[in-house]
Design a protein around this motif. Structure first.
Motif, PDB file in Angstrom:
ATOM      1  N   THR A 129       0.853  -1.193   0.000  1.00 27.07           N
ATOM      2  CA  THR A 129       0.000   0.000   0.000  1.00 27.07           C
ATOM      3  C   THR A 129       0.880   1.231   0.000  1.00 27.07           C
ATOM      4  O   THR A 129       1.908   1.285   0.668  1.00 27.07           O
ATOM      5  N   ASN A 130       0.463   2.227  -0.736  1.00 25.88           N
ATOM      6  CA  ASN A 130       1.195   3.482  -0.830  1.00 25.88           C
ATOM      7  C   ASN A 130       0.408   4.538  -0.059  1.00 25.88           C
ATOM      8  O   ASN A 130      -0.641   4.988  -0.528  1.00 25.88           O
ATOM      9  N   PRO A 131       0.890   4.927   1.135  1.00 23.45           N
ATOM     10  CA  PRO A 131       0.121   5.864   1.943  1.00 23.45           C
ATOM     11  C   PRO A 131      -0.085   7.234   1.284  1.00 23.45           C
ATOM     12  O   PRO A 131      -1.085   7.893   1.525  1.00 23.45           O
ATOM     13  N   SER A 132       0.812   7.642   0.402  1.00 25.33           N
ATOM     14  CA  SER A 132       0.662   8.941  -0.247  1.00 25.33           C
ATOM     15  C   SER A 132      -0.431   8.909  -1.308  1.00 25.33           C
ATOM     16  O   SER A 132      -0.955   9.943  -1.705  1.00 25.33           O
ATOM     17  N   GLY A 133      -0.741   7.711  -1.814  1.00 26.43           N
ATOM     18  CA  GLY A 133      -1.785   7.584  -2.828  1.00 26.43           C
ATOM     19  C   GLY A 133      -1.334   7.979  -4.214  1.00 26.43           C
ATOM     20  O   GLY A 133      -2.126   8.001  -5.139  1.00 26.43           O
ATOM     21  N   SER A 134      -0.053   8.300  -4.392  1.00 26.85           N
ATOM     22  CA  SER A 134       0.425   8.689  -5.722  1.00 26.85           C
ATOM     23  C   SER A 134       1.425   7.648  -6.219  1.00 26.85           C
ATOM     24  O   SER A 134       2.409   7.353  -5.572  1.00 26.85           O
ATOM     25  N   SER A 135       1.124   7.082  -7.368  1.00 28.55           N
ATOM     26  CA  SER A 135       1.999   6.102  -7.984  1.00 28.55           C
ATOM     27  C   SER A 135       1.802   6.170  -9.492  1.00 28.55           C
ATOM     28  O   SER A 135       0.719   6.455  -9.974  1.00 28.55           O
ATOM     29  N   THR A 136       2.867   5.889 -10.213  1.00 26.47           N
ATOM     30  CA  THR A 136       2.770   5.869 -11.668  1.00 26.47           C
ATOM     31  C   THR A 136       2.485   4.464 -12.176  1.00 26.47           C
ATOM     32  O   THR A 136       2.177   4.293 -13.341  1.00 26.47           O
ATOM     33  N   ASP A 137       2.577   3.465 -11.304  1.00 28.72           N
ATOM     34  CA  ASP A 137       2.303   2.085 -11.705  1.00 28.72           C
ATOM     35  C   ASP A 137       0.799   1.879 -11.841  1.00 28.72           C
ATOM     36  O   ASP A 137       0.052   2.113 -10.892  1.00 28.72           O
ATOM     37  N   PRO A 138       0.331   1.438 -13.016  1.00 27.28           N
ATOM     38  CA  PRO A 138      -1.113   1.260 -13.215  1.00 27.28           C
ATOM     39  C   PRO A 138      -1.767   0.284 -12.230  1.00 27.28           C
ATOM     40  O   PRO A 138      -2.877   0.516 -11.774  1.00 27.28           O
ATOM     41  N   VAL A 139      -1.078  -0.796 -11.903  1.00 28.81           N
ATOM     42  CA  VAL A 139      -1.651  -1.759 -10.953  1.00 28.81           C
ATOM     43  C   VAL A 139      -1.781  -1.108  -9.583  1.00 28.81           C
ATOM     44  O   VAL A 139      -2.791  -1.284  -8.897  1.00 28.81           O
ATOM     45  N   ALA A 140      -0.795  -0.337  -9.181  1.00 30.09           N
ATOM     46  CA  ALA A 140      -0.860   0.378  -7.906  1.00 30.09           C
ATOM     47  C   ALA A 140      -2.001   1.391  -7.927  1.00 30.09           C
ATOM     48  O   ALA A 140      -2.673   1.601  -6.906  1.00 30.09           O
ATOM     49  N   GLN A 141      -2.242   2.035  -9.073  1.00 31.78           N
ATOM     50  CA  GLN A 141      -3.360   2.980  -9.187  1.00 31.78           C
ATOM     51  C   GLN A 141      -4.693   2.252  -9.025  1.00 31.78           C
ATOM     52  O   GLN A 141      -5.592   2.748  -8.353  1.00 31.78           O
ATOM     53  N   PHE A 142      -4.823   1.066  -9.619  1.00 29.41           N
ATOM     54  CA  PHE A 142      -6.044   0.276  -9.455  1.00 29.41           C
ATOM     55  C   PHE A 142      -6.202  -0.140  -7.990  1.00 29.41           C
ATOM     56  O   PHE A 142      -7.296  -0.086  -7.442  1.00 29.41           O
ATOM     57  N   ASN A 143      -5.097  -0.532  -7.375  1.00 22.10           N
ATOM     58  CA  ASN A 143      -5.110  -0.903  -5.962  1.00 22.10           C
ATOM     59  C   ASN A 143      -5.548   0.280  -5.106  1.00 22.10           C
ATOM     60  O   ASN A 143      -6.354   0.128  -4.178  1.00 22.10           O
ATOM     61  N   GLN A 144      -5.064   1.457  -5.417  1.00 19.98           N
ATOM     62  CA  GLN A 144      -5.432   2.654  -4.665  1.00 19.98           C
ATOM     63  C   GLN A 144      -6.928   2.950  -4.815  1.00 19.98           C
ATOM     64  O   GLN A 144      -7.596   3.334  -3.856  1.00 19.98           O
ATOM     65  N   TYR A 145      -7.466   2.747  -5.997  1.00 16.12           N
ATOM     66  CA  TYR A 145      -8.899   2.940  -6.233  1.00 16.12           C
ATOM     67  C   TYR A 145      -9.705   1.990  -5.344  1.00 16.12           C
ATOM     68  O   TYR A 145     -10.674   2.394  -4.694  1.00 16.12           O
ATOM     69  N   VAL A 146      -9.301   0.727  -5.325  1.00 15.02           N
ATOM     70  CA  VAL A 146      -9.999  -0.273  -4.509  1.00 15.02           C
ATOM     71  C   VAL A 146      -9.914   0.110  -3.034  1.00 15.02           C
ATOM     72  O   VAL A 146     -10.910   0.045  -2.305  1.00 15.02           O
ATOM     73  N   THR A 147      -8.750   0.547  -2.595  1.00 11.85           N
ATOM     74  CA  THR A 147      -8.557   0.953  -1.197  1.00 11.85           C
ATOM     75  C   THR A 147      -9.381   2.192  -0.872  1.00 11.85           C
ATOM     76  O   THR A 147     -10.074   2.228   0.156  1.00 11.85           O
TER      77      THR A 147
END
Length: 137
Positions: free
Chosen positions: A44-62
């Motif tokens: 999990t990325n606490p800042s919510g900013s990532s350039t990785d598309p999978v991480a962005q999808f993960n952030q949306y789900v979170t």
């Protein structure tokens, strides 16, 4: 009747073939992508900013407090040393009465290449951002 030496050679060949088959299945393009997705969803990325598309999808789900998405794979381009795989993410949410409430979905395109027996992800492109796809009344 086979001699002991011939039997050992045949056994060694069978074991080698089984090893290569298991290694190839474990390193299939879909398995490599699934492992990558699992690693990204575990982080999990606490800042919510990532350039990785999978991480962005993960952030949306979170951010939307959704359950783990259902992931499906569809190989659209296939050669001996490369693959193009569309990966669909879908999250179905239900109302208290069991009726379908919402569908959140998104799609990524994974480009992979192989060097001998090992697949590597070259690029990940967003086809459709993760978003609310259907709002059932």
């Amino acid at each position: 009747m086979l001699t002991r030496k011939a039997a050992m050679i045949i056994l060694a060949l069978v074991v080698a073939i089984i090893f290569v088959a298991i290694y190839t299945m474990a390193n299939s393009p879909n398995r490599v992508i699934q492992t990558y997705i699992s690693e990204q969803f575990a982080t999990t990325n606490p800042s919510g900013s990532s350039t990785d598309p999978v991480a962005q999808f993960n952030q949306y789900v979170t951010d939307h407090q959704l359950p783990t998405p259902t992931v499906t794979f569809n190989t659209i381009k296939k050669t001996f040393s490369s693959r193009e795989v569309l990966v669909s993410f879908a999250v179905f949410t239900y109302a208290e009465d069991g009726q379908l409430k919402n569908i959140h979905s998104g799609m990524l395109s994974f480009s992979l290449t192989r060097d001998l027996l090992r697949w590597q992800i070259n690029s990940i492109d967003i086809i459709n951002d993760m978003q609310l796809a259907n709002n059932t009344p």
